[in-house]
Design a protein around this motif. Structure first.
Motif, PDB file in Angstrom:
ATOM      1  N   GLN A  85       0.823  -1.211   0.000  1.00 33.35           N
ATOM      2  CA  GLN A  85       0.000   0.000   0.000  1.00 33.35           C
ATOM      3  C   GLN A  85       0.857   1.261   0.000  1.00 33.35           C
ATOM      4  N   THR A  86       2.157   1.101  -0.093  1.00 33.99           N
ATOM      5  CA  THR A  86       3.037   2.242  -0.304  1.00 33.99           C
ATOM      6  C   THR A  86       2.711   2.851  -1.656  1.00 33.99           C
ATOM      7  N   SER A  87       2.332   4.131  -1.654  1.00 36.60           N
ATOM      8  CA  SER A  87       1.855   4.751  -2.891  1.00 36.60           C
ATOM      9  C   SER A  87       1.598   6.232  -2.652  1.00 36.60           C
ATOM     10  N   MET A  88       1.237   6.920  -3.738  1.00 37.55           N
ATOM     11  CA  MET A  88       0.723   8.284  -3.641  1.00 37.55           C
ATOM     12  C   MET A  88      -0.799   8.191  -3.658  1.00 37.55           C
ATOM     13  N   TYR A  89      -1.436   8.856  -2.690  1.00 34.55           N
ATOM     14  CA  TYR A  89      -2.895   8.840  -2.593  1.00 34.55           C
ATOM     15  C   TYR A  89      -3.436  10.232  -2.911  1.00 34.55           C
ATOM     16  N   LEU A  90      -4.372  10.274  -3.838  1.00 34.53           N
ATOM     17  CA  LEU A  90      -4.942  11.545  -4.294  1.00 34.53           C
ATOM     18  C   LEU A  90      -6.438  11.569  -4.028  1.00 34.53           C
ATOM     19  N   CYS A  91      -6.879  12.648  -3.436  1.00 40.08           N
ATOM     20  CA  CYS A  91      -8.292  12.882  -3.193  1.00 40.08           C
ATOM     21  C   CYS A  91      -8.805  13.859  -4.243  1.00 40.08           C
ATOM     22  N   ALA A  92     -10.073  13.724  -4.620  1.00 44.85           N
ATOM     23  CA  ALA A  92     -10.687  14.646  -5.570  1.00 44.85           C
ATOM     24  C   ALA A  92     -12.133  14.882  -5.180  1.00 44.85           C
ATOM     25  N   SER A  93     -12.692  15.995  -5.654  1.00 41.80           N
ATOM     26  CA  SER A  93     -14.103  16.275  -5.423  1.00 41.80           C
ATOM     27  C   SER A  93     -14.706  16.914  -6.658  1.00 41.80           C
ATOM     28  N   SER A  94     -16.041  16.812  -6.785  1.00 41.87           N
ATOM     29  CA  SER A  94     -16.714  17.413  -7.939  1.00 41.87           C
ATOM     30  C   SER A  94     -18.178  17.654  -7.604  1.00 41.87           C
ATOM     31  N   PHE A  95     -18.788  18.534  -8.396  1.00 40.87           N
ATOM     32  CA  PHE A  95     -20.222  18.732  -8.289  1.00 40.87           C
ATOM     33  C   PHE A  95     -20.949  17.514  -8.837  1.00 40.87           C
ATOM     34  N   TYR A  96     -22.164  17.313  -8.349  1.00 45.62           N
ATOM     35  CA  TYR A  96     -23.005  16.229  -8.837  1.00 45.62           C
ATOM     36  C   TYR A  96     -23.308  16.444 -10.309  1.00 45.62           C
ATOM     37  N   ALA A  97     -23.282  15.353 -11.077  1.00 42.26           N
ATOM     38  CA  ALA A  97     -23.693  15.338 -12.479  1.00 42.26           C
ATOM     39  C   ALA A  97     -22.831  16.222 -13.370  1.00 42.26           C
ATOM     40  N   ALA A  98     -21.864  15.599 -14.008  1.00 43.79           N
ATOM     41  CA  ALA A  98     -21.011  16.241 -15.020  1.00 43.79           C
ATOM     42  C   ALA A  98     -19.972  17.188 -14.439  1.00 43.79           C
ATOM     43  N   GLY A  99     -19.818  17.231 -13.148  1.00 45.24           N
ATOM     44  CA  GLY A  99     -18.761  18.051 -12.582  1.00 45.24           C
ATOM     45  C   GLY A  99     -17.400  17.419 -12.791  1.00 45.24           C
ATOM     46  N   VAL A 100     -16.428  18.218 -13.228  1.00 47.60           N
ATOM     47  CA  VAL A 100     -15.076  17.717 -13.436  1.00 47.60           C
ATOM     48  C   VAL A 100     -14.362  17.653 -12.094  1.00 47.60           C
ATOM     49  N   PRO A 101     -13.754  16.522 -11.747  1.00 46.37           N
ATOM     50  CA  PRO A 101     -13.078  16.420 -10.448  1.00 46.37           C
ATOM     51  C   PRO A 101     -11.882  17.359 -10.306  1.00 46.37           C
ATOM     52  N   PHE A 102     -11.782  17.985  -9.120  1.00 52.13           N
ATOM     53  CA  PHE A 102     -10.619  18.765  -8.721  1.00 52.13           C
ATOM     54  C   PHE A 102      -9.812  17.941  -7.723  1.00 52.13           C
ATOM     55  N   PHE A 103      -8.502  17.960  -7.885  1.00 53.46           N
ATOM     56  CA  PHE A 103      -7.633  17.103  -7.084  1.00 53.46           C
ATOM     57  C   PHE A 103      -6.892  17.870  -5.995  1.00 53.46           C
ATOM     58  N   GLY A 104      -6.651  17.184  -4.879  1.00 51.66           N
ATOM     59  CA  GLY A 104      -5.771  17.682  -3.855  1.00 51.66           C
ATOM     60  C   GLY A 104      -4.318  17.431  -4.212  1.00 51.66           C
ATOM     61  N   PRO A 105      -3.367  17.862  -3.355  1.00 53.62           N
ATOM     62  CA  PRO A 105      -1.943  17.759  -3.664  1.00 53.62           C
ATOM     63  C   PRO A 105      -1.373  16.358  -3.502  1.00 53.62           C
ATOM     64  N   GLY A 106      -2.109  15.475  -2.830  1.00 52.31           N
ATOM     65  CA  GLY A 106      -1.628  14.108  -2.666  1.00 52.31           C
ATOM     66  C   GLY A 106      -0.939  13.873  -1.335  1.00 52.31           C
ATOM     67  N   THR A 107      -0.992  12.625  -0.886  1.00 51.64           N
ATOM     68  CA  THR A 107      -0.245  12.160   0.290  1.00 51.64           C
ATOM     69  C   THR A 107       0.630  10.995  -0.144  1.00 51.64           C
ATOM     70  N   ARG A 108       1.929  11.159   0.046  1.00 43.83           N
ATOM     71  CA  ARG A 108       2.834  10.049  -0.290  1.00 43.83           C
ATOM     72  C   ARG A 108       3.021   9.206   0.961  1.00 43.83           C
ATOM     73  N   LEU A 109       2.454   8.005   0.927  1.00 42.27           N
ATOM     74  CA  LEU A 109       2.492   7.091   2.063  1.00 42.27           C
ATOM     75  C   LEU A 109       3.546   6.021   1.834  1.00 42.27           C
ATOM     76  N   THR A 110       4.390   5.843   2.839  1.00 37.06           N
ATOM     77  CA  THR A 110       5.380   4.752   2.832  1.00 37.06           C
ATOM     78  C   THR A 110       5.069   3.831   3.998  1.00 37.06           C
ATOM     79  N   VAL A 111       4.904   2.543   3.706  1.00 39.72           N
ATOM     80  CA  VAL A 111       4.666   1.551   4.749  1.00 39.72           C
ATOM     81  C   VAL A 111       5.908   0.673   4.852  1.00 39.72           C
ATOM     82  N   LEU A 112       6.509   0.689   6.046  1.00 41.30           N
ATOM     83  CA  LEU A 112       7.768  -0.050   6.243  1.00 41.30           C
ATOM     84  C   LEU A 112       7.527  -1.422   6.855  1.00 41.30           C
TER      85      LEU A 112
END
Lengths: 112, 114
Positions: A85-112
């Motif tokens: 599960q080590t990866s970059m995680y990106l969140c996005a949001s959009s308006f209902y119905a045909a809204g284009v998603p806007f993205f956050g800056p991301g969280t780079r997670l490292t699992v050791l």
């Protein structure tokens, strides 16, 4: 401007830990999404939500869960983190119905 | 299911060169098509979009035309700059209950040398 914020830019956790990734948007968007980004694989959808307390599985939900108790906040939970599960995680949001998603800056997670 | 295929990267060009990044898709119905850009250390930003066949999306000198007959949405720019160095993602929308759920290509890393 739409703002999507994520709680951490970098996170290091140990195998087996419970991990919470938080995402907040300030534009009253109905839809929220969690993607993970891996080299050569593009972005893959983990979960999305189209309303408070509503959630739908994406393409790769195994090992993850989500929570949406308030409209502006969408949390991704790794119940027992594993090294794959080590990866970059990106969140996005959009308006209902045909809204284009806007993205956050991301969280780079490292699992050791 | 729906899918997007982008040209393999990385792509390295000199400043002022012509850029093409190929993108083809497989989808049921009539998807909308997008190009997103990711600058180093940042999240994805929408670069341009097209919602129906023959539409041309354009922004910041970049263009892409929705070609239904060839199921393509190639990104082009006539004269690239060093500041265009980034990773570019082609995507299509798979609507579900009104949510624009995006399917992404694997991304193409572009480096522009001065």
């Amino acid at each position: 401007d739409v703002k999507v914020t994520q709680s951490s830019r970098y996170l290091v956790k140990r195998t087996g830990e419970k991990v919470f990734l938080e995402c907040v948007q300030d534009m009253d968007h109905e839809n929220m999404f969690w993607y993970r980004q891996d080299p050569g694989l593009g972005l893959r959808l983990i979960y999305f939500s189209y309303d408070v307390k509503m959630k739908e599985k994406g393409d790769i939900p195994e090992g993850y869960s989500v929570s949406r108790e308030k409209k502006e906040r969408f949390s991704l939970i790794l119940e027992s983190a594993s090294t794959n599960q080590t990866s970059m995680y990106l969140c996005a949001s959009s308006f209902y119905a045909a809204g284009v998603p806007f993205f956050g800056p991301g969280t780079r997670l490292t699992v050791l | 299911g729906d899918s997007v295929t982008q040209m393999e990267g990385p792509v390295t060009l000199s400043e002022e060169a012509f850029l093409t990044i190929n993108c083809t898709y497989t989808a049921t119905g009539y998807p909308s098509l997008f190009w997103y850009v990711q600058y180093p250390g940042e999240g994805l930003q929408l670069l341009l979009k097209a919602t129906k066949a023959d539409d041309k999306g354009s922004n910041k000198g970049f263009e892409a035309t929705y070609r239904k007959e060839t199921t393509s949405f190639h990104l082009e720019k006539g004269s690239v700059q060093v500041s265009d160095s980034a990773v570019y993602f082609c995507a299509l929308s798979g609507g579900y209950q009104g949510a624009q759920k995006l399917v992404f290509g694997q991304g193409t890393r572009l480096t522009i040398n001065p």
